[in-house]
Design an enzyme around this catalytic site. Structure first.
Site, PDB file in Angstrom:
ATOM      1  N   SER A  93       0.811  -1.213   0.000  1.00  0.00           N
ATOM      2  CA  SER A  93       0.000   0.000   0.000  1.00  0.00           C
ATOM      3  C   SER A  93       0.848   1.269   0.000  1.00  0.00           C
ATOM      4  CB  SER A  93      -0.956  -0.051   1.194  1.00  0.00           C
ATOM      5  OG  SER A  93      -1.887   0.992   1.160  1.00  0.00           O
TER       6      SER A  93
ATOM      7  N   ASP B 226      -2.563   6.175  -3.516  1.00  0.00           N
ATOM      8  CA  ASP B 226      -1.412   5.616  -2.817  1.00  0.00           C
ATOM      9  C   ASP B 226      -0.857   4.476  -3.658  1.00  0.00           C
ATOM     10  OD1 ASP B 226      -3.603   3.978  -2.392  1.00  0.00           O
ATOM     11  OD2 ASP B 226      -2.935   3.306  -0.420  1.00  0.00           O
TER      12      ASP B 226
ATOM     13  N   ASP C   1      -1.045   1.218  -3.862  1.00  0.00           N
ATOM     14  CA  ASP C   1      -1.888   0.176  -4.460  1.00  0.00           C
ATOM     15  C   ASP C   1      -3.236   0.716  -4.915  1.00  0.00           C
ATOM     16  OD1 ASP C   1      -3.045   0.519  -1.941  1.00  0.00           O
ATOM     17  OD2 ASP C   1      -3.536  -1.600  -1.719  1.00  0.00           O
TER      18      ASP C   1
ATOM     19  N   ASP D 117      -5.886   1.978  -3.471  1.00  0.00           N
ATOM     20  CA  ASP D 117      -7.168   1.717  -2.814  1.00  0.00           C
ATOM     21  C   ASP D 117      -7.670   2.936  -2.049  1.00  0.00           C
ATOM     22  OD1 ASP D 117      -5.435   1.682  -0.651  1.00  0.00           O
ATOM     23  OD2 ASP D 117      -6.187  -0.198   0.184  1.00  0.00           O
TER      24      ASP D 117
END
Length: 452
Positions: free
Chosen positions: A103, A241, A243, A245
């Protein structure tokens, strides 16, 4: 042995905690628990995706080897956002999915997260079952029984088309948008999505080299995005960010629009359209009190949960609500996604700007953020934070003083002898005074005895 799974999968330093050997063992155990135990005799199928960290290459290879050696057919989706992996599990009707990402963490870290059938995050008991299975043996298939690994060639296109359908027939022509992709998993998808939606785009942070993910860019570092919005005279900026999400935004004047403000804009929009289920938003206890005040005036209820998007998801499922999220920018649209989706959030936000003809600054003004201050009180007995009578009395006095325009929150740290004291008030002077007074009382009454 301590629990391997944390709040969001298994995460740690790549080649430190998270080795190729551990990755393969996790995959083999997941193949049994998520695949063979629910496959009705047919060969299980799994989607595997990753963010562009260098370590993701060897970890994904180990995960795919573990799955195939356990009799699971693998669809390798390559570099994609976490929400894209979740979507593809559901879209393909696969048995489960694996996302390899850490992440917003720096490049040396990595992680492995599993999705169950339908693209849903795993409950604790299923994660525990995978850990247990790692200690057990299983019959390894041979010959035609081994799984096959194939490249999922249209994964990105399927995901982008799905997102575009979420705003149809709305288009984004006339909007100039700066996209910050954090040198992460959104670097390919996000520019393509917003371009296909009709926006005039400027892209930064979209040159991943495996080592620069989240490095001075993305939703945890908004400085470059603010500068680019002002430089290019853009209507708004959107930051992901690593990843993708989560999503934070910047208005045309360079002001940050956080997750609470984004949720306020979208909840009000859905309420107006008659599409906000039970006129309720699910948010964590850390959301700004200004969000609750603004939505209450519009006839919208907030259901509060513990901090963490998994708890937001649980609250949404329990009440059959369709919008929830966190101040950090994890926003969940249950009508279109099973997890936080930064691309979907950014697209919905931009669509609301286009639909109303209002600036993002004007839309965000529907919510007035109250000043918020947090002090971490260290070296205290966090287990007594909600039990000590003197601390409880001090909190009650503070809450009485603040009334409906403020609040107090004490949160024990999950891993350290720390109590987080958070105070919101009508002005920063009051918030600072009350927070410092409470922090002193917590320190005096909960201090740990020095060890000899």
């Amino acid at each position: 042995m301590s629990r391997l799974f944390g709040t969001d999968g298994v995460r740690g330093l790549a080649n430190g905690l998270l080795t190729a050997e551990l990755s393969m063992q996790l995959a083999q155990a997941a193949a049994v628990v998520l695949g063979h135990n629910h496959s009705n005799g047919s060969r299980p199928r799994a989607v595997v995706a990753r963010d562009p960290r260098a370590s993701g290459e060897f970890i994904s290879a180990a995960v795919e080897a573990g799955l195939a050696s356990s009799g699971v057919d693998v669809y390798d989706a390559g570099v994609l956002p976490t929400p894209a992996a979740a979507f593809l599990v559901a879209d393909l009707k696969a048995d489960f999915g694996v996302m390899i990402s850490a992440s917003h963490n720096p490049a040396p870290d990595n992680g492995i997260k599993f999705f169950a059938r339908g693209g849903h995050k795993l409950p604790d008991e299923v994660e525990d079952a995978i850990e247990t299975q790692m200690e057990l043996g299983f019959e390894r298939p041979q010959g035609a029984g081994v799984g096959r690994i194939r490249r999922f060639s249209d994964a990105e296109d399927r995901y982008i088309l799905h997102l575009l359908r979420s705003i149809a027939p709305q288009r984004l022509e006339g909007l100039k948008i700066v996209l910050d992709c954090a040198h992460g998993a959104a670097s390919g998808c996000s520019p393509e999505l917003f371009k296909d939606a009709g926006a005039d785009i400027v892209v930064i942070g979209a040159d991943p080299d495996g080592l620069n993910i989240n490095d001075g860019v993305g939703s945890t570092h908004l400085g470059q995005l603010k500068a680019a919005v002002l430089e290019h005279g853009a209507d708004l900026g959107i930051a992901h960010d690593g990843d993708a999400d989560r999503c934070l935004a910047v208005d045309h004047e360079g002001n940050e629009v956080d997750g609470d403000q984004i949720m306020a804009i979208l909840a009000l929009s859905l309420k107006e359209a008659g599409q906000l289920r039970q006129d309720t938003l699910v948010a964590t206890v850390m959301s700004n009190l200004g969000l609750k005040i603004a939505l209450r005036e519009a006839g919208i209820t907030i259901k509060e949960t513990a901090v963490g998007d998994r708890y937001v998801l649980e609250g949404m499922r329990e009440g059959d609500f369709n919008l929830g999220g966190e101040q950090s920018g994890h926003v969940i649209f249950a009508d279109y996604a099973t997890t936080g989706d930064g691309l979907l959030t950014g697209l919905q936000l931009a669509a609301q700007v286009a639909r109303t003809g209002k600036s993002l600054k004007e839309l965000a003004g529907a919510m007035k953020k109250l000043p918020q201050l947090m002090i971490n009180v260290k070296g205290v007995d966090k287990a007594r934070a909600t039990q000590d009578p003197q601390v409880a009395a001090a909190v009650a006095r503070a809450e009485q003083e603040l009334g409906e325009t403020g609040r107090v929150l004490l949160r024990p740290s999950g891993t350290e002898p720390v109590v987080r004291v958070m105070v919101e008030a009508a002005d920063m002077e009051t918030a600072t005074r009350v927070c410092e007074e409470l922090a002193a009382i917590v320190k005096d009454n909960l201090a740990l005895e020095p060890t000899s």
